[in-house]
Design an enzyme around this catalytic site. Structure first.
Site, PDB file in Angstrom:
ATOM      1  CB  THR A 125       4.480   2.043  -3.866  1.00  0.00           C
ATOM      2  OG1 THR A 125       4.615   0.566  -3.359  1.00  0.00           O
ATOM      3  CG2 THR A 125       3.231   2.482  -3.743  1.00  0.00           C
ATOM      4  CG  ASP A 127       3.242  -2.700  -2.028  1.00  0.00           C
ATOM      5  OD1 ASP A 127       3.556  -3.541  -2.753  1.00  0.00           O
ATOM      6  OD2 ASP A 127       3.558  -2.576  -0.879  1.00  0.00           O
ATOM      7  CG  HIS A 261      12.798  -8.261  -3.718  1.00  0.00           C
ATOM      8  ND1 HIS A 261      12.475  -9.176  -2.956  1.00  0.00           N
ATOM      9  CD2 HIS A 261      12.724  -6.835  -3.189  1.00  0.00           C
ATOM     10  CE1 HIS A 261      12.581  -8.357  -1.699  1.00  0.00           C
ATOM     11  NE2 HIS A 261      12.691  -6.957  -2.022  1.00  0.00           N
TER      12      HIS A 261
END
Ligand code: ADP
Ligand code: F6P
Length: 333
Positions: A125, A127, A261
């Site tokens: 991910t 993140d 994105h």
């Protein structure tokens, strides 16, 4: 273990393909048949499962995204959805599943475990909020993408003596904002882990003007004022809230850039290709060794193995001393 499957789930991350390739080739080399599940857990539910041979994973190491596609699949959170998924795994006679994804994907993998099915997790991910690994797949590439944008924005910010608020991804975690902000010498960095102090941001913008540096860059994580997906109107982005405050209090020409994105795509960095390759190979090794409910990780320059439970329980915490350093550097005039 003769037949293994691989699924990419949740938000895609650069480096997922590297992991798919290495896990597949390692398993073929050990005499296994390998299958790819399409569209995350959705493909397990619908039985969209295809065989992967060496050609299927050839020429993909350098590609962003995931050749298997990914999805957020609410149905898999239900008992019914999980039972359908298990039935398909049985129909295809799959012995073990490599799950490449984030915390949500691992919660899903654990449900399969509870039903007696073997799974191994690979953290992926942008993140970087996954416990038991210093770095998740995709994070390095995303930070470099954000940094590249900050560099470019600084050129135009300096030329026009403007303030730019740059919003990066991170609903609950400030890893991208912190790393890209520190590496890009941002005047201020706002992350979800720390209560935002907008007056301090204004103070820094004004102080910059006084010392003859008439532009500033503020890097903001999207989730600094709460979860932007469930909690706020799209028009109330974190960048918008911060920029409005700065413009009102300083009168300076202030613009926003929401990277969005863009940060999820692009060719994976060398770091993500190397990580993905080692994660993929190790995940297959663990499956072949009969392990289950384990997650591979990268800690202190080594591949490590934890349980998914440990990972989910611990989460990954930003290093707040980095924020302190960024603040000190930005306020030393
Ligand atoms: P990530 O894996 O990147 O954190 P999500 O949180 O969207 O992304 O999770 C990916 C998928 O994992 C979800 O769409 C869902 O199918 C599954 N999932 C998430 N949470 C759970 C849960 N508590 N139980 C079962 N499956 C889950
Ligand atoms: O989990 C990765 C992530 O890119 C977050 O940074 C972001 O908040 C979220 O996914 C966006 O999700 P979606 O692509 O489903 O809108």
């Amino acid at each position: 273990m003769k037949r293994i499957a691989i699924v990419t789930s949740g938000g895609d991350a650069p480096g997922m393909n590297a992991a798919v390739r290495a896990a597949t080739l390692k398993a073929i080399n050990a005499g296994c048949k390998v299958f790819g599940v399409k569209r995350g857990y959705q493909g397990l539910i619908t039985g969209e499962i295809v065989e992967l041979n060496s050609m299927a994973v050839s020429g993909i190491l350098h590609l962003g995204g995931t050749i298997l596609h990914s999805a957020r699949c609410p149905e898999f959170k239900t008992k019914e959805g999980q039972e359908k998924a298990l039935a398909n795994l049985e129909i295809f006679k799959i012995d073990g599943l490599v799950v490449i994804g984030g915390n949500g994907s691992f919660l899903g993998a654990k449900e399969l475990n509870k039903m007696g099915f073997t799974t191994i997790g690979i953290p992926a991910t942008i993140d970087n909020d996954i416990g038991c690994t210093e770095t998740a797949l995709g994070f390095d590439t995303a930070v470099n993408t954000a940094l590249d944008a900050i560099n470019k924005i600084r050129d135009t910010a300096a030329s026009h003596d403007r303030v730019y608020v740059v919003e990066v991804m991170g609903r609950n975690a400030g890893f991208i904002a912190l790393n890209a902000g520190l590496a890009g010498a941002a005047e201020a960095i706002l992350i979800p882990e720390v209560e935002p102090d907008l007056d301090e941001v204004v103070k820094r913008v004004k102080a910059n003007d006084v010392r003859g540096r008439s532009h500033s860059i503020v890097v903001v994580a999207e989730g600094v004022f709460g979860d932007p997906i469930s909690g706020r109107a799209l028009s109330e982005s974190s960048a918008m809230l911060v920029a409005t405050h700065i413009r009102e209090k300083t009168g300076k020409d202030t613009r926003i850039t929401i990277l969005g994105h863009i940060q999820r795509g692009g060719s994976p960095s060398a770091v993500d290709r190397l990580l993905g390759t080692q994660f993929g190979a190790t995940a297959t090794e663990l499956l072949l060794a009969g392990e289950t409910e384990k997650m591979v990780g990268w800690n202190k320059s080594e591949i490590t193995v934890s349980t998914m439970d440990e990972s989910i329980a611990s989460g990954n915490k930003v290093d707040l001393s980095l924020l302190e350093l960024a603040d000190l550097l930005a306020t030393t005039y």
